[in-house]
Write a protein that holds these residues in place. Structure first.
Motif, short mmCIF file in Angstrom:
data_model
loop_
_atom_site.label_atom_id
_atom_site.label_comp_id
_atom_site.label_asym_id
_atom_site.label_seq_id
_atom_site.Cartn_x
_atom_site.Cartn_y
_atom_site.Cartn_z
N UNK A 1 0.84 -1.20 0.00
CA UNK A 1 0.00 0.00 0.00
C UNK A 1 0.87 1.25 0.00
N UNK A 2 0.39 2.29 -0.63
CA UNK A 2 1.16 3.53 -0.70
C UNK A 2 1.01 4.32 0.58
N UNK A 3 1.94 5.26 0.75
CA UNK A 3 1.89 6.11 1.94
C UNK A 3 2.12 7.55 1.54
N UNK A 4 1.54 8.47 2.30
CA UNK A 4 1.67 9.88 1.97
C UNK A 4 2.97 10.45 2.49
N UNK A 5 3.48 9.89 3.62
CA UNK A 5 4.73 10.38 4.16
C UNK A 5 5.32 9.28 5.02
N UNK A 6 6.58 9.43 5.40
CA UNK A 6 7.26 8.43 6.18
C UNK A 6 8.02 9.09 7.30
N UNK A 7 7.98 8.47 8.48
CA UNK A 7 8.70 9.01 9.62
C UNK A 7 10.07 8.39 9.79
N UNK A 8 10.31 7.24 9.16
CA UNK A 8 11.59 6.55 9.28
C UNK A 8 12.02 6.08 7.90
N UNK A 27 1.14 1.63 5.15
CA UNK A 27 -0.03 2.50 5.05
C UNK A 27 0.18 3.74 5.91
N UNK A 28 -0.34 4.86 5.43
CA UNK A 28 -0.44 6.07 6.23
C UNK A 28 -1.92 6.37 6.39
N UNK A 29 -2.40 6.41 7.62
CA UNK A 29 -3.82 6.63 7.86
C UNK A 29 -3.99 7.38 9.17
N UNK A 30 -4.83 8.39 9.16
CA UNK A 30 -5.14 9.19 10.35
C UNK A 30 -3.87 9.68 11.06
N UNK A 31 -2.91 10.11 10.26
CA UNK A 31 -1.68 10.66 10.82
C UNK A 31 -0.70 9.63 11.34
N UNK A 32 -0.94 8.36 11.09
CA UNK A 32 -0.07 7.31 11.60
C UNK A 32 0.51 6.51 10.44
N UNK A 33 1.79 6.17 10.56
CA UNK A 33 2.48 5.38 9.55
C UNK A 33 2.69 3.96 10.06
N UNK A 34 2.42 3.00 9.17
CA UNK A 34 2.57 1.59 9.50
C UNK A 34 3.54 0.93 8.53
N UNK A 35 4.22 -0.10 9.04
CA UNK A 35 5.21 -0.84 8.28
C UNK A 35 4.84 -2.31 8.22
N UNK A 176 -6.61 -4.86 2.73
CA UNK A 176 -7.44 -3.74 2.27
C UNK A 176 -8.43 -3.28 3.34
N UNK A 177 -8.63 -4.07 4.37
CA UNK A 177 -9.54 -3.69 5.45
C UNK A 177 -8.82 -3.02 6.62
N UNK A 178 -7.50 -2.96 6.56
CA UNK A 178 -6.73 -2.51 7.72
C UNK A 178 -7.08 -1.09 8.14
N UNK A 179 -7.22 -0.19 7.20
CA UNK A 179 -7.49 1.22 7.53
C UNK A 179 -8.78 1.39 8.32
N UNK A 180 -9.78 0.57 8.02
CA UNK A 180 -11.08 0.70 8.67
C UNK A 180 -11.25 -0.24 9.87
N UNK A 181 -10.28 -1.07 10.12
CA UNK A 181 -10.38 -2.11 11.15
C UNK A 181 -10.49 -1.49 12.54
N UNK A 186 -7.74 1.47 17.97
CA UNK A 186 -7.36 1.63 19.38
C UNK A 186 -5.96 2.25 19.41
N UNK A 187 -5.78 3.41 20.04
CA UNK A 187 -4.48 4.09 19.99
C UNK A 187 -3.36 3.35 20.69
N UNK A 188 -3.69 2.36 21.52
CA UNK A 188 -2.64 1.59 22.21
C UNK A 188 -2.30 0.30 21.48
N UNK A 189 -2.99 0.00 20.39
CA UNK A 189 -2.67 -1.17 19.58
C UNK A 189 -1.64 -0.75 18.53
N UNK A 190 -0.43 -1.28 18.66
CA UNK A 190 0.67 -0.77 17.84
C UNK A 190 1.37 -1.85 17.01
#
Length: 229
Positions: A1-8, A27-35, A176-181, A186-190
């Motif tokens: 999946x594409x991302x709008x920006x990367x922190x690392x 994925x980049x979603x709701x201000x958070x970047x995932x790897x 494809x369901x990850x963004x809406x999952x 949950x902000x503590x699920x990382x």
């Protein structure tokens, strides 16, 4: 999946779960970047976005897990029942990440097992981390690990040969369901695991791994090898 920006940097990002290098932006979603790890299939939040201990604690205080609530007990039984079927009598166990209402520990004690608890916020007695246990349970805990590779290494050290590690966490399925999952929100699920993630973690340690129920993994550490003369 594409991302709008990367922190690392992708060149330096190692998997937080298995330590493999070269993880991919997911994925980049709701201000958070995932790897995403190509080796163990884990997805994890960029380290720069991890919540602070204060934020975590405040969120956990909102949980209402009553050990005497029948509905909560039914939920915990998804892990307790298959684990109990594999344990001998009067085993020594650790509820790792027990939270403010250690219902699983209570249920296992009721079946005759000796269970101690550890939680960095609610049961922070680190002396229990010097023990050796016939079983360890991590129920709805592994998704909170900021350093999962380090946590699983600790659990390996704490687990006696032949012992069982029971993990319950909501397995990731369709990308494809990850963004809406709901689980991701949950902000503590990382960190998020697939079945193959847990199987990979078991395989690299030479453990067995069973998936007896949805979202439950039971991993068994092998007995010590017999030394030959």
């Amino acid at each position: 999946m594409s991302a709008e920006r990367r922190l690392s940097s992708p060149d330096s990002m190692k998997c937080r779960v298995c330590g493999a290098p070269g993880c991919r932006p997911f994925l980049h979603v709701q201000g958070r970047d995932y790897w995403d790890c190509r080796i163990c299939s884990a997805v994890f939040l960029d380290p720069a976005a991890l919540p602070s201990p204060q934020e975590e604690h405040a969120h956990y205080l909102r949980h209402r897990n009553d050990p005497d609530d029948p509905r909560y007990r039914r939920f915990l039984s998804r892990l307790a029942e298959p684990l109990l079927a594999r344990l001998g009598p009067a085993r020594r166990g650790l509820d790792y990440g027990c939270g403010p209402g250690p219902g699983l520990a209570a249920m296992l004690r009721e079946k005759g097992h000796r269970v101690v608890t550890y939680d960095p916020f609610f049961a922070p007695d680190r002396s229990v981390l010097a023990g050796c246990y016939d079983f360890i349970v991590c129920c709805e805990v592994a998704e909170h690990f900021h350093e999962p590779a380090r946590e699983f290494a600790l659990l390996d050290r704490l687990l006696a040969p032949g012992g069982w590690l029971g993990v319950m966490t909501c397995f990731r399925t369709q990308d494809e369901l990850f963004a809406r999952w709901h689980y991701r929100r949950d902000p503590t699920h990382v960190v998020f695991y697939k079945e193959e993630t847990l199987r990979h973690l078991a395989a690299v340690r030479g453990w067995g791994c069973e998936i007896p129920r949805k979202d439950v993994a039971l991993m068994q550490k092998p007995e010590r090898e017999e030394k030959t003369a």
